[in-house]
Design a protein around this motif. Sequence first.
Motif, PDB file in Angstrom:
ATOM      1  N   HIS A 306       0.812  -1.223   0.000  1.00  0.00           N
ATOM      2  CA  HIS A 306       0.000   0.000   0.000  1.00  0.00           C
ATOM      3  C   HIS A 306       0.849   1.278   0.000  1.00  0.00           C
ATOM      4  O   HIS A 306       0.476   2.279  -0.573  1.00  0.00           O
ATOM      5  N   ASP A 307       2.015   1.236   0.646  1.00  0.00           N
ATOM      6  CA  ASP A 307       2.843   2.451   0.753  1.00  0.00           C
ATOM      7  C   ASP A 307       4.001   2.466  -0.229  1.00  0.00           C
ATOM      8  O   ASP A 307       4.994   3.159  -0.011  1.00  0.00           O
ATOM      9  N   LYS A 310       6.016   5.513  -1.238  1.00  0.00           N
ATOM     10  CA  LYS A 310       6.985   6.158  -0.356  1.00  0.00           C
ATOM     11  C   LYS A 310       8.422   5.939  -0.824  1.00  0.00           C
ATOM     12  O   LYS A 310       9.291   6.743  -0.523  1.00  0.00           O
ATOM     13  N   HIS A 347       2.598  10.561  -1.529  1.00  0.00           N
ATOM     14  CA  HIS A 347       3.062   9.179  -1.801  1.00  0.00           C
ATOM     15  C   HIS A 347       1.969   8.369  -2.484  1.00  0.00           C
ATOM     16  O   HIS A 347       2.247   7.288  -3.010  1.00  0.00           O
ATOM     17  N   HIS A 371      -5.881   4.072   0.396  1.00  0.00           N
ATOM     18  CA  HIS A 371      -5.615   3.856   1.822  1.00  0.00           C
ATOM     19  C   HIS A 371      -5.458   5.129   2.634  1.00  0.00           C
ATOM     20  O   HIS A 371      -5.546   5.087   3.850  1.00  0.00           O
ATOM     21  N   GLU A 372      -5.200   6.270   1.987  1.00  0.00           N
ATOM     22  CA  GLU A 372      -5.052   7.510   2.759  1.00  0.00           C
ATOM     23  C   GLU A 372      -6.185   8.499   2.487  1.00  0.00           C
ATOM     24  O   GLU A 372      -6.149   9.617   2.985  1.00  0.00           O
ATOM     25  N   ASN A 391      -3.474  -0.066   8.074  1.00  0.00           N
ATOM     26  CA  ASN A 391      -2.445   0.976   8.003  1.00  0.00           C
ATOM     27  C   ASN A 391      -2.518   1.871   9.239  1.00  0.00           C
ATOM     28  O   ASN A 391      -1.507   2.178   9.880  1.00  0.00           O
TER      29      ASN A 391
HETATM   30 FE   LIG Z   1       0.355   5.542   3.261  1.00  0.00          FE
END
Ligand SMILES: [Fe+2]
Length: 441
Positions: A306-307, A310, A347, A371-372, A391
């Motif tokens: 998911h990240d 980044k 990100h 997700h954010e 998360n």
């Molecule tokens: Fe994130």
Amino acid sequence: MSVRIVDSGTFYIGKRQILTLEAILGTCVGLALIDRKNDIAGLYHILLPEPPDPGTDFQREAYASTGLPVFLSEMVRRGADPARLEAHIAGGALVGPVSEEDFIMNIGGETFDVVESFLRENNIPIVYLETGGFFACRIQLDMRNFSVRVDPFESPEGFNIERFPRPTREDLIGTVSQLKPIPQVALKILDMVKRGDYSFAEISEEVRKDQVIAAKILAFCQSPMFRLPHGIQSIDRALVVLGERRLLQAVLMAYCEDVFRCATGGYSMCRGGLFNHAVTTAHIAQALARSFNLPEDQAYTAGLLHDIGKIVLDHYIHPVAPYFYRKVLNEGRSLVEIEKSVFGVTHIDTGEILCREWELPDAVYRAVRGHELSEFDEAGNMLIRIIKMANFLSGTFLPGQSLSAVGAADAAGIVRGVPLGKGQLLEVLGAASEVSRAVKS
Ligand SMILES: [Fe+2]
Ligand SMILES: [Fe+2]
């Protein structure tokens, strides 16, 4: 001076020595007990207030109600006199403005209450107390002289405005092209997971072609996470012992470790922090998917990746990390809002670029994108809600891995999106902290 990190759900006790004990606390509570006369002190990093099932001994130290008696009796066994102990407490942060009845949002407060009443029952005075608040902090116990320090968790270096980067789209594409892409075989495996018709003969065939990955998978098999007997020497044997699902997890973890290693220290708050956050989120997502009868493997994969954005932005954060950390940890705004204001890009944006460039499966793309988000634009998509929740939980309860922040209003929405009982939550978090410790070891 050497620093020893005390992980959540563990403690360290010792005599005076040249060593600093340190714990990064979000909602966790840090308790230092010191007996100066008898020259013994310890630091305990307490994850949660009480176990979901009070009858079991599983992971006693993760929970205040079962771990505190163990910590105290170990202090006494090592020479401390209970009548001479003093307590220093930090942590127990609130996730945001909370309603009294919301257990998840006030879990740090509940842990603190258990600690406080335990100390009262044992007549141990609290000489220093810094709890509550909204942000992560660091407690340090200097074992040379038993002094305790509590600071906001941020980098101590100064900030040089001259180096402030604002990448253009071309810069970002350039950075993406320099990254080592996820190998085709990993994509093939992701695709099989998505279709749900994966063949393990095919997966182990592919894995065997890559000696480096095969070795790494066998190393993962030795990690406490998989709780296997030692001496597994082949992928086929690993498949037999691990079972299909866990082998799949080991394979994906092996690839992801490679990918996340590119991130050198902007978002990672400790060595391997971004990878640890990914694995912890994946495990929580999988456990939640199981409770809600959703495809576990998809949840695991989406949690793991998911990240991924980044790793691109990391290159730009690195030179201004202290300034960026301070903004994220002190302003009470979400990480993506701050990324947008500092870099003009988030990100999520870079994750979308990566998903397209590497042709990642759709479920991963949606997890990266969703997700954010503060509102549920994918309101019907329970898998996205689960990734958001996983998360949020890993960032809040196991802080100090990957830089993250969720606005208070968003936190309430996330928690309501995935209704969890108290017992269920404690179970999921207990297991996640075990995974996080295993990844580090
Ligand atoms: Fe994130
Ligand atoms: Fe995350």
